[in-house]
Motif scaffolding. Structure first.
Motif, PDB file in Angstrom:
ATOM      1  N   SER A 129     -84.116  13.031  -9.544  1.00 51.03           N
ATOM      2  CA  SER A 129     -83.460  12.340 -10.657  1.00 51.03           C
ATOM      3  C   SER A 129     -84.458  11.691 -11.595  1.00 51.03           C
ATOM      4  CB  SER A 129     -82.498  11.278 -10.126  1.00 51.03           C
ATOM      5  OG  SER A 129     -81.471  11.852  -9.350  1.00 51.03           O
ATOM      6  N   MET A 130     -85.594  11.238 -11.060  1.00 53.37           N
ATOM      7  CA  MET A 130     -86.567  10.512 -11.863  1.00 53.37           C
ATOM      8  C   MET A 130     -87.806  11.339 -12.201  1.00 53.37           C
ATOM      9  SD  MET A 130     -86.259   6.724 -10.040  1.00 53.37           S
ATOM     10  CE  MET A 130     -87.637   6.056 -10.979  1.00 53.37           C
ATOM     11  N   ASN A 149     -78.882  19.205 -13.269  1.00 56.97           N
ATOM     12  CA  ASN A 149     -78.071  18.063 -13.699  1.00 56.97           C
ATOM     13  C   ASN A 149     -77.760  17.193 -12.481  1.00 56.97           C
ATOM     14  OD1 ASN A 149     -75.603  19.087 -12.389  1.00 56.97           O
ATOM     15  ND2 ASN A 149     -75.536  20.585 -14.055  1.00 56.97           N
ATOM     16  N   PRO A 150     -77.191  16.003 -12.685  1.00 55.21           N
ATOM     17  CA  PRO A 150     -76.974  15.092 -11.544  1.00 55.21           C
ATOM     18  C   PRO A 150     -76.087  15.661 -10.444  1.00 55.21           C
ATOM     19  CG  PRO A 150     -76.870  13.874 -13.609  1.00 55.21           C
ATOM     20  CD  PRO A 150     -76.925  15.323 -13.976  1.00 55.21           C
ATOM     21  N   LEU A 206     -78.117   5.458  -9.257  1.00 53.61           N
ATOM     22  CA  LEU A 206     -78.981   6.185 -10.183  1.00 53.61           C
ATOM     23  C   LEU A 206     -78.289   7.457 -10.666  1.00 53.61           C
ATOM     24  CD1 LEU A 206     -81.840   6.595 -11.468  1.00 53.61           C
ATOM     25  CD2 LEU A 206     -82.489   7.727  -9.328  1.00 53.61           C
ATOM     26  N   VAL A 207     -77.687   8.191  -9.748  1.00 49.10           N
ATOM     27  CA  VAL A 207     -76.979   9.414 -10.125  1.00 49.10           C
ATOM     28  C   VAL A 207     -75.772   9.074 -10.994  1.00 49.10           C
ATOM     29  CG1 VAL A 207     -75.769  11.464  -9.292  1.00 49.10           C
ATOM     30  CG2 VAL A 207     -77.766  10.611  -8.049  1.00 49.10           C
ATOM     31  N   ASN A 256     -76.905   8.314 -14.442  1.00 49.33           N
ATOM     32  CA  ASN A 256     -77.326   9.538 -15.118  1.00 49.33           C
ATOM     33  C   ASN A 256     -76.134  10.379 -15.568  1.00 49.33           C
ATOM     34  OD1 ASN A 256     -80.018   8.891 -14.899  1.00 49.33           O
ATOM     35  ND2 ASN A 256     -80.399  10.197 -13.124  1.00 49.33           N
ATOM     36  N   PRO A 312     -73.901   6.815 -18.464  1.00 53.96           N
ATOM     37  CA  PRO A 312     -74.743   5.630 -18.665  1.00 53.96           C
ATOM     38  C   PRO A 312     -73.977   4.307 -18.746  1.00 53.96           C
ATOM     39  CG  PRO A 312     -75.540   7.428 -20.010  1.00 53.96           C
ATOM     40  CD  PRO A 312     -74.251   7.898 -19.405  1.00 53.96           C
ATOM     41  N   HIS A 332     -86.495   1.172 -12.781  1.00 51.25           N
ATOM     42  CA  HIS A 332     -85.995   2.234 -13.658  1.00 51.25           C
ATOM     43  C   HIS A 332     -84.622   1.877 -14.219  1.00 51.25           C
ATOM     44  CE1 HIS A 332     -85.390   6.351 -15.102  1.00 51.25           C
ATOM     45  NE2 HIS A 332     -84.174   6.295 -14.569  1.00 51.25           N
TER      46      HIS A 332
END
Length: 350
Positions: free
Chosen positions: A190-191, A230-231, A272-273, A276, A279, A302
């Motif tokens: 993801s990062m 993609n996520p 985080l996912v 992503n 937002p 992050h």
């Protein structure tokens, strides 16, 4: 039958009342900023709820459990069978998370997202199984993409039930031997980081086990590199059934404008996912603590998150989120109940 894609409509939180809310905080009988992070937390909660008197109603902590194929490679201190044993312990009320939830007033539910063997002898476990453990991510995709959407749909229904019952704050814990491996892989993908920047020692593995864990996650990232587009694909290739459902639950809670209290490393990987994917989810997230897992601090940075606690925790289960709930109440209560300078007849010092 193919599982249809699940999407979420998440509204951004408005900032039109920020000045009014901040003024309300500043006029309390204290020096400006003297309550530190509690003031920022009160602002966030009042902003999300859009109310003159924000409230926490029926707070609920959901523990999602699932097993991981990579655990068979010795990347944890315990075998996969311990996941089911701990789920039974949760259901019986004997784990740390049970103790803390009773102490702080969290309602607790335990969800089987896909442990190896269902726990038959104990009642109270919610069945949302996506399988009997994921595939080993260094050899194959953890799950089909359709399982991600199925997990999202299950999570949305679960959150909707609690929303309809009046809950406006949810927290998420997890249980799954091997899930720090999945979370580290999800974080790396993801990062855009290397495995070494994300992989930690989980519950305290040896140097040899750590080296094996790092090697296997590097292998997984290389194996799936072309598919990590993609996520949702990242979750399908590298995630866990419990990480999928936590992600879906965070999206669903934000869709319903509920506050989300995020626990440690694995829950933050799910956050985080979720961010992503949508937002606007970030506006609804409160980060409970910084764990001892080495990638957690990087993920928090992050996400521009300042956690409420730093206690050296590395247990999971949602324990950090449970311990942070009294601070959430403190933020709401000072906002609603603390006298202003004019109320108290004190000369303002703002």
């Amino acid at each position: 039958m193919c599982q249809s894609a699940v999407s979420f409509q998440i509204s951004p939180v408005g900032h039109g009342q920020d000045e009014l809310i901040q003024r309300h905080i500043d006029l309390k009988t204290k020096p400006l900023g003297a309550l530190g992070q509690l003031e920022a937390l009160a602002l966030q909660i009042a902003r999300v709820q859009g109310a003159a008197s924000p409230q926490i109603c029926h707070p609920t902590l959901l523990v999602f459990a699932g097993d991981h194929g990579i655990a068979a490679e010795g990347v944890s201190i315990a075998p996969s069978e311990v996941t089911g044993q701990m789920v039974a312990n949760f259901a019986r009320g004997g784990a740390a998370i049970n103790v803390f939830c009773r102490q702080v007033g969290f309602k607790l539910e335990v969800i089987d997202c896909g442990i190896l063997t269902p726990v038959e002898a104990v009642t109270g476990i919610i069945d949302q199984r996506l399988g009997a453990g994921t595939a080993a991510i260094h050899l194959a995709a953890a799950m089909p993409l359709a399982s991600v959407d199925k997990g999202f749909a299950m999570a949305r229904a679960l959150i909707e039930r609690h929303h309809q019952a009046g809950c406006n704050l949810v927290a998420f814990g997890e249980m799954g031997i091997g899930n720090t491996s999945a979370a580290a892989a999800v974080m790396a993908a993801s990062m855009g980081l290397g495995a070494a920047e994300c992989v930690g020692r989980g519950t305290g593995i040896s140097h040899e086990a750590y080296a094996r864990k790092l090697m296997l996650i590097e292998q997984a990232l290389q194996l799936h590199r072309a598919a990590l587009v993609n996520p949702k694909a990242i979750l399908a290739c590298l995630g866990g059934f419990e990480i999928v459902q936590m992600t879906g639950a965070m999206l669903a809670a934000a869709e319903r404008k509920m506050l989300v209290l995020v626990d440690g490393f694995i829950a933050t990987a799910a956050a985080l996912v979720a961010v992503n994917l949508a937002p606007n989810v970030r506006d609804y997230l409160i980060f409970a603590h910084q764990s001892e897992e080495q990638g957690h601090q990087r993920m928090l940075a992050h996400l521009q998150a300042k956690p409420l606690l730093s206690l050296g925790l590395r247990l999971g289960e949602g324990t950090g989120a449970a311990l942070a709930l009294p601070l959430v109440y403190a933020a709401v209560n000072f906002y609603n109940q603390m006298a202003s300078f004019s109320d108290a007849g004190i000369e303002a010092v703002v």
